[in-house]
Motif scaffolding. Structure first.
Motif, PDB file in Angstrom:
ATOM      1  N   ARG A  63       0.808  -1.216   0.000  1.00  0.00           N
ATOM      2  CA  ARG A  63       0.000   0.000   0.000  1.00  0.00           C
ATOM      3  C   ARG A  63       0.847   1.274   0.000  1.00  0.00           C
ATOM      4  O   ARG A  63       0.415   2.305  -0.484  1.00  0.00           O
ATOM      5  CB  ARG A  63      -0.968   0.005   1.177  1.00  0.00           C
ATOM      6  N   THR A  64       2.080   1.186   0.530  1.00  0.00           N
ATOM      7  CA  THR A  64       2.910   2.382   0.548  1.00  0.00           C
ATOM      8  C   THR A  64       3.617   2.590  -0.788  1.00  0.00           C
ATOM      9  O   THR A  64       4.179   3.640  -1.036  1.00  0.00           O
ATOM     10  CB  THR A  64       3.978   2.303   1.649  1.00  0.00           C
ATOM     11  N   ALA A 358     -11.454   9.528   1.478  1.00  0.00           N
ATOM     12  CA  ALA A 358     -10.134   9.926   1.954  1.00  0.00           C
ATOM     13  C   ALA A 358     -10.162  10.240   3.446  1.00  0.00           C
ATOM     14  O   ALA A 358      -9.206   9.974   4.164  1.00  0.00           O
ATOM     15  CB  ALA A 358      -9.644  11.144   1.177  1.00  0.00           C
ATOM     16  N   LEU A 362      -7.954   9.241   7.484  1.00  0.00           N
ATOM     17  CA  LEU A 362      -7.465  10.153   8.528  1.00  0.00           C
ATOM     18  C   LEU A 362      -8.016   9.778   9.898  1.00  0.00           C
ATOM     19  O   LEU A 362      -7.283   9.764  10.886  1.00  0.00           O
ATOM     20  CB  LEU A 362      -7.862  11.595   8.200  1.00  0.00           C
ATOM     21  N   LYS A 369      -4.087   5.888  16.998  1.00  0.00           N
ATOM     22  CA  LYS A 369      -3.068   6.494  17.842  1.00  0.00           C
ATOM     23  C   LYS A 369      -3.578   6.746  19.253  1.00  0.00           C
ATOM     24  O   LYS A 369      -2.808   6.725  20.200  1.00  0.00           O
ATOM     25  CB  LYS A 369      -2.644   7.830  17.223  1.00  0.00           C
ATOM     26  N   THR A 395      -4.809  17.030  10.984  1.00  0.00           N
ATOM     27  CA  THR A 395      -4.317  16.374   9.768  1.00  0.00           C
ATOM     28  C   THR A 395      -5.153  16.773   8.561  1.00  0.00           C
ATOM     29  O   THR A 395      -4.621  16.985   7.474  1.00  0.00           O
ATOM     30  CB  THR A 395      -4.357  14.845   9.922  1.00  0.00           C
ATOM     31  N   GLU A 398      -4.091  20.118   7.366  1.00  0.00           N
ATOM     32  CA  GLU A 398      -2.805  20.090   6.666  1.00  0.00           C
ATOM     33  C   GLU A 398      -2.940  19.492   5.266  1.00  0.00           C
ATOM     34  O   GLU A 398      -2.289  19.937   4.329  1.00  0.00           O
ATOM     35  CB  GLU A 398      -1.782  19.292   7.485  1.00  0.00           C
ATOM     36  N   SER A 399      -3.817  18.462   5.114  1.00  0.00           N
ATOM     37  CA  SER A 399      -3.908  17.831   3.794  1.00  0.00           C
ATOM     38  C   SER A 399      -4.875  18.580   2.883  1.00  0.00           C
ATOM     39  O   SER A 399      -5.036  18.210   1.729  1.00  0.00           O
ATOM     40  CB  SER A 399      -4.334  16.377   3.945  1.00  0.00           C
TER      41      SER A 399
ATOM     42  N   VAL B  35       3.060  24.192   3.347  1.00  0.00           N
ATOM     43  CA  VAL B  35       2.181  23.032   3.300  1.00  0.00           C
ATOM     44  C   VAL B  35       1.749  22.843   1.856  1.00  0.00           C
ATOM     45  O   VAL B  35       1.308  23.790   1.209  1.00  0.00           O
ATOM     46  CB  VAL B  35       0.950  23.241   4.206  1.00  0.00           C
ATOM     47  N   ASP B 296       6.044   8.545  12.147  1.00  0.00           N
ATOM     48  CA  ASP B 296       4.600   8.379  12.122  1.00  0.00           C
ATOM     49  C   ASP B 296       3.932   9.429  11.231  1.00  0.00           C
ATOM     50  O   ASP B 296       2.979   9.134  10.526  1.00  0.00           O
ATOM     51  CB  ASP B 296       4.058   8.467  13.553  1.00  0.00           C
ATOM     52  N   PHE B 297       4.459  10.646  11.260  1.00  0.00           N
ATOM     53  CA  PHE B 297       3.913  11.687  10.378  1.00  0.00           C
ATOM     54  C   PHE B 297       4.151  11.339   8.909  1.00  0.00           C
ATOM     55  O   PHE B 297       3.337  11.630   8.044  1.00  0.00           O
ATOM     56  CB  PHE B 297       4.572  13.035  10.668  1.00  0.00           C
ATOM     57  N   GLU B 299       4.552   8.286   7.573  1.00  0.00           N
ATOM     58  CA  GLU B 299       3.946   7.030   7.141  1.00  0.00           C
ATOM     59  C   GLU B 299       2.586   7.304   6.502  1.00  0.00           C
ATOM     60  O   GLU B 299       1.712   7.882   7.135  1.00  0.00           O
ATOM     61  CB  GLU B 299       3.800   6.143   8.374  1.00  0.00           C
ATOM     62  N   PRO B 300       2.378   6.888   5.232  1.00  0.00           N
ATOM     63  CA  PRO B 300       1.060   7.134   4.633  1.00  0.00           C
ATOM     64  C   PRO B 300       0.015   6.227   5.266  1.00  0.00           C
ATOM     65  O   PRO B 300       0.301   5.089   5.602  1.00  0.00           O
ATOM     66  CB  PRO B 300       1.273   6.763   3.167  1.00  0.00           C
ATOM     67  N   ASN B 305      -2.657   9.442   2.775  1.00  0.00           N
ATOM     68  CA  ASN B 305      -2.334  10.765   3.320  1.00  0.00           C
ATOM     69  C   ASN B 305      -1.061  10.708   4.148  1.00  0.00           C
ATOM     70  O   ASN B 305      -0.862   9.783   4.921  1.00  0.00           O
ATOM     71  CB  ASN B 305      -3.452  11.256   4.251  1.00  0.00           C
ATOM     72  N   ARG B 306      -0.211  11.705   4.000  1.00  0.00           N
ATOM     73  CA  ARG B 306       0.969  11.805   4.864  1.00  0.00           C
ATOM     74  C   ARG B 306       1.079  13.256   5.306  1.00  0.00           C
ATOM     75  O   ARG B 306       0.663  14.166   4.613  1.00  0.00           O
ATOM     76  CB  ARG B 306       2.253  11.450   4.124  1.00  0.00           C
ATOM     77  N   ALA B 307       1.681  13.457   6.504  1.00  0.00           N
ATOM     78  CA  ALA B 307       1.823  14.805   7.030  1.00  0.00           C
ATOM     79  C   ALA B 307       3.274  15.244   6.893  1.00  0.00           C
ATOM     80  O   ALA B 307       4.034  15.249   7.856  1.00  0.00           O
ATOM     81  CB  ALA B 307       1.376  14.839   8.487  1.00  0.00           C
ATOM     82  N   ILE B 308       3.680  15.600   5.665  1.00  0.00           N
ATOM     83  CA  ILE B 308       5.090  15.880   5.413  1.00  0.00           C
ATOM     84  C   ILE B 308       5.556  17.137   6.131  1.00  0.00           C
ATOM     85  O   ILE B 308       6.669  17.169   6.680  1.00  0.00           O
ATOM     86  CB  ILE B 308       5.333  15.981   3.894  1.00  0.00           C
ATOM     87  N   SER B 309       4.722  18.177   6.189  1.00  0.00           N
ATOM     88  CA  SER B 309       5.160  19.408   6.832  1.00  0.00           C
ATOM     89  C   SER B 309       5.400  19.196   8.314  1.00  0.00           C
ATOM     90  O   SER B 309       6.404  19.642   8.865  1.00  0.00           O
ATOM     91  CB  SER B 309       4.110  20.496   6.660  1.00  0.00           C
ATOM     92  N   ARG B 310       4.459  18.473   8.958  1.00  0.00           N
ATOM     93  CA  ARG B 310       4.654  18.254  10.389  1.00  0.00           C
ATOM     94  C   ARG B 310       5.858  17.348  10.637  1.00  0.00           C
ATOM     95  O   ARG B 310       6.559  17.498  11.636  1.00  0.00           O
ATOM     96  CB  ARG B 310       3.387  17.666  11.015  1.00  0.00           C
TER      97      ARG B 310
END
Lengths: 402, 340
Positions: A63-64, A358, A362, A369, A395, A398-399, B35, B296-297, B299-300, B305-310
């Motif tokens: 998946r990655t 999507a 999230l 977590k 999140t 940010e996305s 971002v 963890d940020f 990891e998609p 979705n991934r949090a690249i900025s954070r």
């Protein structure tokens, strides 16, 4: 010498015709495929390979990788084997193509419920379903004189009886590993209360159903191995196989392992039923998943057509007959066995499918977590759910979703 | 050495450092202020997914990214200043918690401080242990008979050779609920043991593992240092009636001091980036570290979705943390060198 060479060639020729015998045509163009790495995909890719010129990558971390691989021009793979979750980013980023024309041309053998349709267009062909359902030891339930539980409250009652009788080490098992697994358990039960995870794009878990779900989870963990926060599907499967637990809500793909004589000490003793319900008049607290094939956008139409033809060879009746136990197939020719009962009961009782959006990704991550903080006693239920919503919101912002 | 020769010697490594360290660092630094996100639209979509006996079809409102004419998602990059850092550090929430008198809740409620608490504790507790155990092994090996010295050194070095993740996994499998050692201990003391059911036992195991893994490194360095201890000073100490402990305290340790600083420096840098233990012991539920937070940020999730900025912000913060930790040690080393 010459004679020998000729006969050797003849021999090789006959070998290769044997190898391609199960495929309707001989494939001359290379077809590359990527998918997850469980037995069902192994069966399908092997059946495809009979056509020749097929190279398949079965990858647990699929998946990655798949998104970037299909985004390349031309795409690194023609066919990708996806599930509910992995399908979404490919669809949203326009990396997979509609299959209507190809289905009309070649797909006569497919069942109507194999089509994944988005806005009327067939975007994927499903081959199997997967879902979490109850697996239980019939002999232990008989010993304590209990019926098969249909709700989580009944599961608690039966677990208490088994605990009192001291028949097994722990009455229950569960895929409560922090992260994806734990969040999945929450989503199953939460949706079982008949509530939605979202209100538009806003998260909606900090409510009565959310608190009830958390409390239920905590009650269930009291009957589990205390190290439940590191227990994933394989761990629970082993617990059942070794007879240390009596019941678990586990993935359908793990069912055949219970009757595997080489690993299991409880062959023939484990039975399957629908997932327990959260409320008596609800649906089973579980979600339906599917696995299936998609064809990449970034390849030529001619390549796509060829790849589709080869892929269908992997999804035919012969493959199913040779691998009946590998999955709950949707393909013609599949005959359910004792072990597929749970999944079928789930489906018949209208278990919803795992949402294809999507924002579910999230909230799944945010739940995974935070829930352990409640189970370990670091936070109260309200605090935990509030933290989930906060994590989701930051999140999502940010996305760009919000 | 002539300046030119010196430059020719170090130029290749300077170049490598520029390409592989400096440039990525600058790019991460810049990324932490921006971002990049997809542009979304909300549409009503009908989807059909398989089930028995028929498909489940439903109409739902979905947020999907907009695609351009080349079928690739449209993205926009926005300058957000310190917003990403604020999202990681959550200062408002921290202040609010402190004001309401729940200071210690910061370390359970906010991921960053939770990770910081563990990372700092882990680093500072293992540091003296690694130096102590390393020194102890070095002194012991130094006094072992000459003919078995080789094998003893080899065996003491083994833990350091093991790949960290593999080592952590092995310890986990030994101590997990039905692991070999747990079973053995349970039958010895007749009580059920669950090492992975609560945070503090996992932390203990992690520290034990880290000391076991890194002490051999300290040992090798100290052992080399011991070979150059001035024998005359030692002998005169013996004549003056110094006990074994006093000889170690007043002759050997001062001699090894620069090496102790060196080990401390390396250990602080390495341990502040603790990561393998979190993955190996799957301790995410109980303890997390700063490096794991970054991971963890990045990891998609299931839907990509991934949090690249954070992730960038959190790795910048990790770097700042390392620098702060190193300043006292570096200061001390520099002062010592000037004196010397």
């Amino acid at each position: 010498m010459k004679k020998l060479t000729v006969s050797a060639l003849l021999f090789l020729g006959s070998l290769s015709s044997v190898a391609y015998a199960d495929c309707a045509f001989e494939n001359t163009q290379e077809v590359k495929m990527i998918s997850g790495s469980f037995p069902a995909w192994k069966a399908v890719t092997q059946a495809m390979a009979e056509c020749g010129n097929v190279s398949s990558t079965l990858d647990a971390e699929f998946r990655t990788k798949v998104g970037a691989a299909l985004a390349a021009k031309p795409s690194l793979y023609h066919v990708s084997g996806v599930a509910n979750g992995t399908f979404v980013p490919l669809l949203n980023n326009g990396l997979i193509r509609p299959l209507d024309d190809l289905v009309a041309k070649y797909g006569q053998q497919l069942n109507a419920n194999q089509f994944i349709q988005v806005d009327g267009k067939v975007m994927a062909i499903a081959m199997m379903i997967n879902t979490q359902h109850l697996m239980y030891r019939q002999d232990i339930l008989d010993q304590v004189g209990a019926q098969v539980p249909t709700t989580w409250q009944e599961v608690l009652t039966v677990a208490e009886k088994i605990q009192q009788a001291g028949i097994v080490q722990y009455p229950l098992g569960g895929t409560y590993k922090t992260g994806w697994n734990l969040a999945m358990e929450f989503i199953n039960m939460y949706m079982g209360f008949g509530t939605s995870l979202f209100d538009g794009n806003q998260p909606n878990v900090n409510n009565e159903a959310g608190i009830n779900t958390l409390k239920l989870m905590k009650q269930l963990t009291e009957y589990m191995d205390p190290e439940y926060l590191i227990s994933d599907s394989t761990f629970v499967q082993k617990q059942l196989q070794q007879g240390t637990i009596a019941m678990a809500n586990l993935w359908a793909t793990r069912a055949t392992a219970m009757d595997n004589k080489e690993e299991s000490q409880v062959v023939g003793k484990v039975y399957m039923a629908a997932a327990p319900k959260s409320i008596p008049d609800g649906h089973p607290a579980s979600t339906m998943w599917w696995d299936g094939i998609t064809i990449a956008t970034n390849i030529t139409d001619q390549e796509a057509e060829n790849a589709f033809k080869v892929a269908l060879e992997g999804l035919d009746e012969q493959m199913v007959q040779a691998n009946t136990d590998a999955a709950i197939w949707l393909i013609k020719g599949y005959k359910p066995t004792r072990l597929s009962n749970g999944a079928i009961e789930n489906a018949v009782n209208r278990t919803p499918s795992y949402p294809l959006t999507a924002n579910v990704g999230l909230i799944h991550t945010a739940l995974g977590k935070n829930i352990s903080d409640y189970l370990t006693g670091q936070k109260t239920a309200e605090e935990t759910l509030k933290a989930v919503e906060e994590d989701y919101l930051s999140t999502a912002k940010e996305s760009g979703l919000l | 050495m002539k300046q030119k020769t010196f430059f020719v010697f170090v130029a290749p490594s300077l170049l490598m450092m520029l390409i592989f360290i400096a440039i990525p660092l600058v790019s991460v630094f810049i990324q932490s202020f921006y971002v990049t996100q997809n542009v979304y639209e909300t549409v009503v979509v009908e989807t059909c997914t398989p089930s028995f006996p028929t498909s489940i079809c439903e109409k739902t409102e979905k947020t999907v990214p907009l695609l351009d004419e080349n079928n690739t998602p449209i993205t926009q990059t926005v300058f957000v200043g310190l917003d990403t850092y604020r999202a990681v550090l959550e200062p408002e929430k921290a202040v609010q918690l402190i004001r309401s008198g729940q200071f210690f809740d910061i370390f359970t409620d906010i991921d960053f401080y939770k990770a910081l608490r563990f990372t700092l504790m882990f680093t500072l507790i293992t540091l003296p242990l690694v130096i102590g155990v390393g020194l102890l092994i070095a002194l012991t090996v130094n006094n072992v008979a000459q003919n078995i010295k080789g094998p003893v050194i080899f065996i003491s070095l083994l833990p350091f050779i093991i790949t960290p993740v593999i080592g952590a996994l092995s310890i986990k499998w030994l101590f997990i609920g039905d692991g070999l050692l747990t079973r053995a201990l349970e039958s010895l003391i007749g009580q059920e043991i669950a090492m992975f059911a609560q945070g503090w036992t996992i932390e203990l195991l992690m520290m034990f593992y880290r000391v076991w893994h890194v002490a051999p490194f300290a040992f090798v360095i100290f052992y080399a240092g011991l070979q150059s201890v001035n024998q005359d000073t030692l002998e005169s100490a013996v004549i003056d009636g110094a006990s074994r402990f006093e000889r170690v305290r007043y002759v050997i340790i001062p001699h090894l001091m620069p090496l102790i600083y060196f080990i401390a420096l390396i250990h602080l840098m390495d341990t502040y980036r603790v990561f393998e233990e979190i993955i190996g012991f799957s301790s995410e539920a109980h303890v997390i570290s700063l490096q794991w937070l970054t991971f963890d940020f990045l990891e998609p999730d299931d839907t990509g979705n991934r949090a690249i900025s954070r992730a960038s912000a959190s790795s910048m913060l990790t770097m700042i943390g390392i620098i702060l930790l190193l300043i006292p040690v570096l200061n001390r080393t520099l002062r010592d060198q000037k004196k010397g």
